[in-house]
Structures are given as structure tokens and as C-alpha cells.
Scaffold this motif. Structure first.
Motif, PDB file in Angstrom:
ATOM      1  N   UNK A  15      -5.951  -3.053  -1.605  1.00  0.00           N
ATOM      2  CA  UNK A  15      -6.897  -1.943  -1.704  1.00  0.00           C
ATOM      3  C   UNK A  15      -6.780  -1.052  -0.470  1.00  0.00           C
ATOM      4  N   UNK A  16      -6.444   0.225  -0.690  1.00  0.00           N
ATOM      5  CA  UNK A  16      -6.284   1.154   0.432  1.00  0.00           C
ATOM      6  C   UNK A  16      -6.174   2.569  -0.112  1.00  0.00           C
ATOM      7  N   UNK A  17      -6.260   3.538   0.802  1.00  0.00           N
ATOM      8  CA  UNK A  17      -6.077   4.937   0.431  1.00  0.00           C
ATOM      9  C   UNK A  17      -4.592   5.211   0.196  1.00  0.00           C
ATOM     10  N   UNK A  18      -4.328   6.252  -0.586  1.00  0.00           N
ATOM     11  CA  UNK A  18      -2.951   6.677  -0.862  1.00  0.00           C
ATOM     12  C   UNK A  18      -2.656   7.900  -0.004  1.00  0.00           C
ATOM     13  N   UNK A  19      -1.666   7.773   0.889  1.00  0.00           N
ATOM     14  CA  UNK A  19      -1.322   8.865   1.799  1.00  0.00           C
ATOM     15  C   UNK A  19      -0.294   9.811   1.190  1.00  0.00           C
ATOM     16  N   UNK A  20       0.647   9.282   0.419  1.00  0.00           N
ATOM     17  CA  UNK A  20       1.778  10.077  -0.056  1.00  0.00           C
ATOM     18  C   UNK A  20       1.535  10.636  -1.456  1.00  0.00           C
ATOM     19  N   UNK A  37      -5.563  -3.570  -5.981  1.00  0.00           N
ATOM     20  CA  UNK A  37      -6.715  -3.553  -5.071  1.00  0.00           C
ATOM     21  C   UNK A  37      -7.134  -4.944  -4.591  1.00  0.00           C
ATOM     22  N   UNK A  38      -6.153  -5.747  -4.208  1.00  0.00           N
ATOM     23  CA  UNK A  38      -6.422  -7.039  -3.581  1.00  0.00           C
ATOM     24  C   UNK A  38      -7.001  -6.810  -2.183  1.00  0.00           C
ATOM     25  N   UNK A  65       0.842  -1.193   0.000  1.00  0.00           N
ATOM     26  CA  UNK A  65       0.000   0.000   0.000  1.00  0.00           C
ATOM     27  C   UNK A  65       0.877   1.243   0.000  1.00  0.00           C
ATOM     28  N   UNK A  66       0.222   2.396  -0.152  1.00  0.00           N
ATOM     29  CA  UNK A  66       0.886   3.680   0.054  1.00  0.00           C
ATOM     30  C   UNK A  66       0.231   4.409   1.220  1.00  0.00           C
ATOM     31  N   UNK A  67      -0.204   3.640   2.225  1.00  0.00           N
ATOM     32  CA  UNK A  67      -0.679   4.242   3.448  1.00  0.00           C
ATOM     33  C   UNK A  67       0.506   4.802   4.224  1.00  0.00           C
ATOM     34  N   UNK A  68       0.231   5.555   5.286  1.00  0.00           N
ATOM     35  CA  UNK A  68       1.296   6.183   6.048  1.00  0.00           C
ATOM     36  C   UNK A  68       2.177   5.124   6.705  1.00  0.00           C
ATOM     37  N   UNK A  69       3.487   5.234   6.497  1.00  0.00           N
ATOM     38  CA  UNK A  69       4.426   4.271   7.075  1.00  0.00           C
ATOM     39  C   UNK A  69       5.821   4.506   6.539  1.00  0.00           C
ATOM     40  N   UNK A  70       6.824   3.925   7.219  1.00  0.00           N
ATOM     41  CA  UNK A  70       8.212   4.145   6.849  1.00  0.00           C
ATOM     42  C   UNK A  70       8.574   3.603   5.475  1.00  0.00           C
TER      43      UNK A  70
END
Length: 352
Positions: A41-46, A58-59, A10-15
Motif C-alpha cells: 500500500x503506497x502512493x503512485x509517483x509515476x 495494498x499489503x 510499489x510505484x513510489x519514486x525510485x530507480x
């Protein structure tokens, strides 16, 4: 120019997500053709450079249907064959395994990078999967020397290189006014060791200094109890999650890094880049790779709270020590900037 394909869940918030985004953006800025595949499947934070081709498969990782997993594997392989990149770079162990399976018998170089402390618990299927499939990786990127040593012993792979994370750009100002704040940044979880810092505050011989901890998490209640039990309510502030971490880095005078386990100590590196004198435990993994003890920070044996307290006390009492550490620490921001680190990744992956 190179065709580059990056893979991450994903591109969720994280290192890991921040690092792969910064690599993608820097390579796109240089004119390379960069595609970034997210699997889940997730939102894109960056924010991505407009020239980065984002492909979201989007698995649904909550599904237990084996057929859905094979669809993901097939779709990833299809994307890789269609794009035909010069190399693939994948982050995070279980997804590295998936990428290596998806690229079997394709004439494409695949590079993988684990992002966690190598000595943390890993499920047995992932251990087996790494042993079986990492041999097919053209190269492995480790964040720390400890991780490289671990992977070398476990996998017997001949092409493993240490490349640290890029540090986030810190916007410096000539008008910084430091306050009597000892800062810590991290989730309130066991691995971050903030209970050591609260104990430290009960031992320090100070009157007008405060410990501020930025972050939230499941240990908040127990840390609040410890604060009361040690009667340091007037000296310890659990600030919670904030969006202005950089502002806190600028107004604090000391950074205390109490982690007992890290994949890579991003918060420590950012504090050093901001010119903060730092005191850090020698945890697994990372601090010993970036700290020259007594020169650019203090490196303390893990769990030695008396030595940690003594080092912080030394920083408080002697401004010249703080200034020396601050100057030397800030150099890391130049050494680990995204341009330099992206260049090291690219050099490793294209073999030049």
C-alpha cells in the motif's frame, strides 16, 4: 500481441519503479496487454499509459502477522491465474522470491531481476530464498556484468542476461549555455561518496569553477563541516533536492560521479546522455560497463582522489577534451533509449 504481468512492491519514486513503469508504458504503447501489480500500500509517483492495467494489492508491510503475508501470497497467485499472462516479470529480490513462490506449479514463465549492487549486504532469509527459488525462474535479468557474474556463481542458473536500465529521455536544445559548474547528483549518503568531491575541490587549481551537488540526506551536516574545514565554502554548493535536474545537466560543464557502490549508475548515464563530459570512479557496479576510458568518459580507480582530480583538471583546462567526451558520451542516450531496452527485455522473455 503478448499478455504481460509485471510485479513490484510499489510505484513510489525510485530507480526500479521508474524502469518498470517505462517498460510497462512502452509495451502498452506497442499494443501489448500489460498488467502491473503493486504489492504494498503506497502512493503512485509515476504516470502510467492509460492501457496499463494497474492492480494494487495494498499489503501493509508494517504488519508482523504471518496470516497477512499468506493473504498477499494468495492474492498474488489469484491475480496471476486470472490474468494468465504469457510471462511474469518481477523486480527486487525479496519480492522476486514471493512471485516465484506464488507461481509454483503454474504453467507460466517467470523472469526476475535484482536491482542492487550484488555485493551489498542482503539479509540471510533473502540469500536462502534466492538459492531455493531462483532456480524456478525461466530467466534472470542482471543490470551489469558484475551482477551477472555474481548471480552465476551463487545460483548456477543457466539463463542470465545483462540488460542495462533505459536512460530517461533528455530534451536537448541548441541554445544550451554551459557554465563553469562541476555537477554531482545523488543522495547525501555514504554510497555516493560526495566527500571525495569536496576534497577534490580543495586540490583543484581553479579560480572560477564551482561544484554543485544536487540531493539531500543524512550526511549533509558532516559534508557541510568538511566544506568549512577545507575552506572551500566559495566553491562548493549543496543545492539540496531539486525538481529541475535536467536544467542543471544542460548548464553544467562537467559531471563528477563519485559513487563507491551502485546497482546501476543512472545519474551517470543521464549525464552522459545529456552530453556532459564525465569523470567516474570504477565502482561496483556499472560504470565499467558503459565507459570506454578516455573515449566517452574518464574511469578512475575507486578512491584514487588524486587521479580523479587530475582528470577533472584536464577537462577544465582543455575544451577540446570536453567536446570530444561530450560527443561520444551522448551516443549512450541512443543506445539505451527505452524503445531499445524494452525490446531487449521482451526478446529475452518471449525467447525470440
Amino acid at each position: 500481441m503478448k499478455k504481460i504481468l509485471l510485479v513490484i512492491p510499489t510505484l513510489q519514486q525510485g530507480g526500479a519503479e521508474r524502469v518498470i513503469t517505462e517498460l510497462a508504458n512502452e509495451w502498452a504503447r506497442l499494443g501489448h496487454m500489460v498488467s502491473l501489480v503493486t504489492l504494498i500500500k503506497s502512493d503512485v509517483f509515476y504516470d502510467l499509459h492509460p492501457n496499463v492495467n494497474l492492480i494494487q494489492l495494498e499489503f501493509d508491510n508494517r504488519t508482523k502477522k504471518i496470516l497477512d503475508f499468506f493473504k498477499l501470497l494468495f492474492n498474488l497467485r489469484k491475480q496471476i491465474k486470472t490474468l494468465n499472462p504469457d510471462f511474469v516479470l518481477s523486480f527486487l529480490d525479496r519480492y522476486n522470491i514471493l512471485t516465484l513462490v506464488a507461481t509454483r506449479f503454474l504453467d507460466i514463465d517467470v523472469f526476475v531481476s535484482d536491482r542492487a549492487n550484488p555485493y551489498e549486504y542482503v539479509p540471510k532469509p533473502v540469500v536462502v530464498g534466492r538459492f531455493l527459488f531462483y532456480r524456478f525462474a525461466k530467466g534472470i535479468i542482471a543490470q551489469t556484468s558484475l551482477a551477472k557474474d555474481f548471480l552465476t556463481k551463487k545460483l548456477n542458473h543457466s539463463n542470465i542476461q545483462v540488460i542495462p536500465n533505459p536512460v530517461k529521455a533528455i530534451h536537448k536544445s541548441k541554445n544550451i549555455v554551459r557554465e563553469n559548474i562541476i555537477l554531482n547528483v545523488g543522495r547525501l549518503v555514504r554510497e555516493k561518496g560526495q566527500h571525495y568531491l569536496i576534497e577534490m575541490m580543495s586540490k583543484l587549481n581553479i579560480d572560477n569553477w564551482k561544484l554543485v551537488i544536487l540531493g539531500d540526506g543524512p550526511l549533509r551536516e558532516s559534508l557541510e563541516k568538511q566544506i568549512v574545514d577545507l575552506s572551500v565554502q566559495d566553491r562548493v554548493i549543496l543545492q539540496g533536492t531539486v525538481t529541475n535536474v535536467e536544467e542543471w545537466l544542460h548548464k553544467s560543464s562537467i559531471f563528477a560521479f563519485s559513487s563507491v557502490s551502485e546497482g546501476f549508475p543512472n545519474a551517470l548515464v543521464e549525464a552522459m546522455a545529456a552530453g556532459l563530459p564525465c569523470v567516474s570512479f570504477d565502482c561496483d557496479a556499472g560504470p565499467r560497463d558503459i565507459i570506454d576510458d578516455g573515449k566517452n568518459a574518464f574511469l578512475i580507480p575507486l578512491g584514487d582522489i588524486d587521479a580523479f582530480t587530475s582528470a577533472v583538471q584536464k577537462c577544465i583546462q582543455d575544451q577540446s577534451i570536453r567536446e570530444q567526451l561530450s560527443f561520444q558520451a551522448s551516443i549512450i542516450g541512443e543506445e539505451l533509449n527505452v524503445v531499445s531496452i524494452a525490446g531487449k527485455y521482451l526478446q529475452f522473455c518471449i525467447g525470440k
